[in-house]
Scaffold this motif. Sequence first.
Motif, PDB file in Angstrom:
ATOM      1  N   ASN A 141    -119.368 -86.200 -62.692  1.00 39.41           N
ATOM      2  CA  ASN A 141    -118.444 -85.448 -64.214  1.00 39.41           C
ATOM      3  C   ASN A 141    -117.247 -84.592 -63.637  1.00 39.41           C
ATOM      4  N   ALA A 142    -115.472 -85.574 -63.578  1.00 37.62           N
ATOM      5  CA  ALA A 142    -115.063 -84.683 -62.955  1.00 37.62           C
ATOM      6  C   ALA A 142    -114.597 -83.100 -63.281  1.00 37.62           C
ATOM      7  N   PHE A 143    -114.914 -83.200 -64.522  1.00 34.51           N
ATOM      8  CA  PHE A 143    -114.872 -81.976 -65.544  1.00 34.51           C
ATOM      9  C   PHE A 143    -115.769 -80.591 -64.846  1.00 34.51           C
ATOM     10  N   LEU A 144    -116.432 -81.004 -64.106  1.00 33.76           N
ATOM     11  CA  LEU A 144    -117.650 -79.559 -63.366  1.00 33.76           C
ATOM     12  C   LEU A 144    -116.628 -79.136 -62.314  1.00 33.76           C
ATOM     13  N   ILE A 145    -116.000 -79.960 -61.054  1.00 30.31           N
ATOM     14  CA  ILE A 145    -114.856 -79.752 -60.007  1.00 30.31           C
ATOM     15  C   ILE A 145    -115.363 -78.323 -60.271  1.00 30.31           C
ATOM     16  N   GLU A 146    -114.621 -77.375 -59.415  1.00 29.04           N
ATOM     17  CA  GLU A 146    -114.042 -76.332 -58.855  1.00 29.04           C
ATOM     18  C   GLU A 146    -113.133 -76.506 -57.534  1.00 29.04           C
ATOM     19  N   GLN A 147    -113.547 -76.995 -56.951  1.00 32.57           N
ATOM     20  CA  GLN A 147    -112.366 -77.299 -55.481  1.00 32.57           C
ATOM     21  C   GLN A 147    -112.467 -78.562 -55.096  1.00 32.57           C
ATOM     22  N   VAL A 148    -111.799 -78.918 -54.511  1.00 33.82           N
ATOM     23  CA  VAL A 148    -112.188 -79.444 -53.547  1.00 33.82           C
ATOM     24  C   VAL A 148    -111.669 -79.571 -51.702  1.00 33.82           C
ATOM     25  N   GLU A 149    -111.702 -79.451 -51.324  1.00 36.42           N
ATOM     26  CA  GLU A 149    -111.620 -79.450 -49.602  1.00 36.42           C
ATOM     27  C   GLU A 149    -111.896 -80.044 -48.175  1.00 36.42           C
ATOM     28  N   ALA A 150    -111.429 -79.817 -47.247  1.00 31.36           N
ATOM     29  CA  ALA A 150    -112.143 -81.232 -46.179  1.00 31.36           C
ATOM     30  C   ALA A 150    -112.012 -80.017 -45.038  1.00 31.36           C
ATOM     31  N   PHE A 151    -113.143 -80.281 -44.331  1.00 34.51           N
ATOM     32  CA  PHE A 151    -113.407 -79.575 -43.343  1.00 34.51           C
ATOM     33  C   PHE A 151    -114.339 -80.364 -41.708  1.00 34.51           C
ATOM     34  N   PRO A 152    -113.685 -81.270 -41.277  1.00 29.78           N
ATOM     35  CA  PRO A 152    -113.179 -82.829 -41.795  1.00 29.78           C
ATOM     36  C   PRO A 152    -113.484 -83.225 -43.189  1.00 29.78           C
TER      37      PRO A 152
ATOM     38  N   ILE B 270    -116.587 -80.929 -51.991  1.00 39.08           N
ATOM     39  CA  ILE B 270    -116.232 -81.225 -53.622  1.00 39.08           C
ATOM     40  C   ILE B 270    -117.158 -79.017 -53.739  1.00 39.08           C
ATOM     41  N   THR B 271    -117.024 -78.742 -54.156  1.00 47.11           N
ATOM     42  CA  THR B 271    -118.207 -77.836 -54.861  1.00 47.11           C
ATOM     43  C   THR B 271    -117.391 -77.412 -56.909  1.00 47.11           C
ATOM     44  N   LEU B 272    -118.788 -78.011 -57.190  1.00 52.34           N
ATOM     45  CA  LEU B 272    -119.027 -78.081 -58.632  1.00 52.34           C
ATOM     46  C   LEU B 272    -118.545 -76.419 -59.315  1.00 52.34           C
ATOM     47  N   VAL B 273    -119.003 -75.999 -60.290  1.00 53.70           N
ATOM     48  CA  VAL B 273    -118.478 -74.751 -60.904  1.00 53.70           C
ATOM     49  C   VAL B 273    -120.138 -74.312 -60.822  1.00 53.70           C
ATOM     50  N   ASN B 274    -120.941 -75.180 -60.733  1.00 52.96           N
ATOM     51  CA  ASN B 274    -122.485 -74.311 -60.350  1.00 52.96           C
ATOM     52  C   ASN B 274    -123.033 -74.413 -58.582  1.00 52.96           C
ATOM     53  N   GLY B 275    -122.101 -74.299 -57.694  1.00 54.77           N
ATOM     54  CA  GLY B 275    -122.484 -73.683 -56.409  1.00 54.77           C
ATOM     55  C   GLY B 275    -122.922 -75.032 -55.731  1.00 54.77           C
ATOM     56  N   LYS B 276    -123.079 -75.958 -56.270  1.00 49.95           N
ATOM     57  CA  LYS B 276    -123.520 -77.475 -55.512  1.00 49.95           C
ATOM     58  C   LYS B 276    -122.719 -77.650 -54.947  1.00 49.95           C
ATOM     59  N   LYS B 277    -122.886 -78.494 -53.004  1.00 51.02           N
ATOM     60  CA  LYS B 277    -121.408 -78.809 -52.584  1.00 51.02           C
ATOM     61  C   LYS B 277    -121.758 -79.597 -52.395  1.00 51.02           C
ATOM     62  N   ILE B 278    -120.952 -81.369 -52.225  1.00 52.59           N
ATOM     63  CA  ILE B 278    -120.854 -82.693 -52.250  1.00 52.59           C
ATOM     64  C   ILE B 278    -120.350 -82.987 -51.068  1.00 52.59           C
ATOM     65  N   VAL B 279    -120.550 -83.658 -49.986  1.00 54.30           N
ATOM     66  CA  VAL B 279    -119.284 -84.399 -49.062  1.00 54.30           C
ATOM     67  C   VAL B 279    -119.165 -85.969 -49.686  1.00 54.30           C
ATOM     68  N   VAL B 280    -117.999 -86.272 -49.347  1.00 53.89           N
ATOM     69  CA  VAL B 280    -117.620 -87.702 -49.655  1.00 53.89           C
ATOM     70  C   VAL B 280    -117.017 -88.219 -48.670  1.00 53.89           C
ATOM     71  N   ARG B 281    -116.722 -89.628 -48.675  1.00 50.28           N
ATOM     72  CA  ARG B 281    -116.409 -90.081 -47.719  1.00 50.28           C
ATOM     73  C   ARG B 281    -113.922 -90.099 -48.447  1.00 50.28           C
ATOM     74  N   GLU B 282    -114.386 -90.356 -49.381  1.00 51.40           N
ATOM     75  CA  GLU B 282    -112.561 -90.282 -49.894  1.00 51.40           C
ATOM     76  C   GLU B 282    -112.102 -88.989 -48.905  1.00 51.40           C
ATOM     77  N   SER B 283    -110.496 -88.844 -48.998  1.00 48.14           N
ATOM     78  CA  SER B 283    -109.802 -87.921 -48.810  1.00 48.14           C
ATOM     79  C   SER B 283    -109.289 -86.900 -49.651  1.00 48.14           C
ATOM     80  N   ILE B 284    -108.818 -85.954 -49.842  1.00 53.14           N
ATOM     81  CA  ILE B 284    -108.777 -84.698 -51.088  1.00 53.14           C
ATOM     82  C   ILE B 284    -107.785 -85.777 -51.617  1.00 53.14           C
ATOM     83  N   ASN B 285    -106.481 -86.389 -51.289  1.00 55.17           N
ATOM     84  CA  ASN B 285    -106.111 -87.129 -52.358  1.00 55.17           C
ATOM     85  C   ASN B 285    -106.617 -88.103 -52.903  1.00 55.17           C
TER      86      ASN B 285
END
Length: 72
Positions: free
Chosen positions: A15-26, A30-45
């Motif tokens: 649910n894209a409305f739950l995204i608070e921020q997206v970072e590369a570490f590398p 994706i950090t959600l509004v509830n604080g949960k973090k999800i690591v994905v293969r897609e780039s930030i762009n």
Amino acid sequence: MIELTRLNNSTFLLNAFLIEQVEAFPDTTITLVNGKKIVVRESINDVKLKTNELYRTIGLASIYSKQDAEGS
């Protein structure tokens, strides 16, 4: 909802409305509004493009465009 891929190649819908921020570490994290973090293969762009496409599809992108034009 946007379709993303976890590092183990499993796809899921977010649910894209739950995204608070997206970072590369590398890896893209994706950090959600509830604080949960999800690591994905897609780039930030890629995450940004998918989110913006969702907003355009449901008509939110045009609202932001109109506000930006009025503010100028």
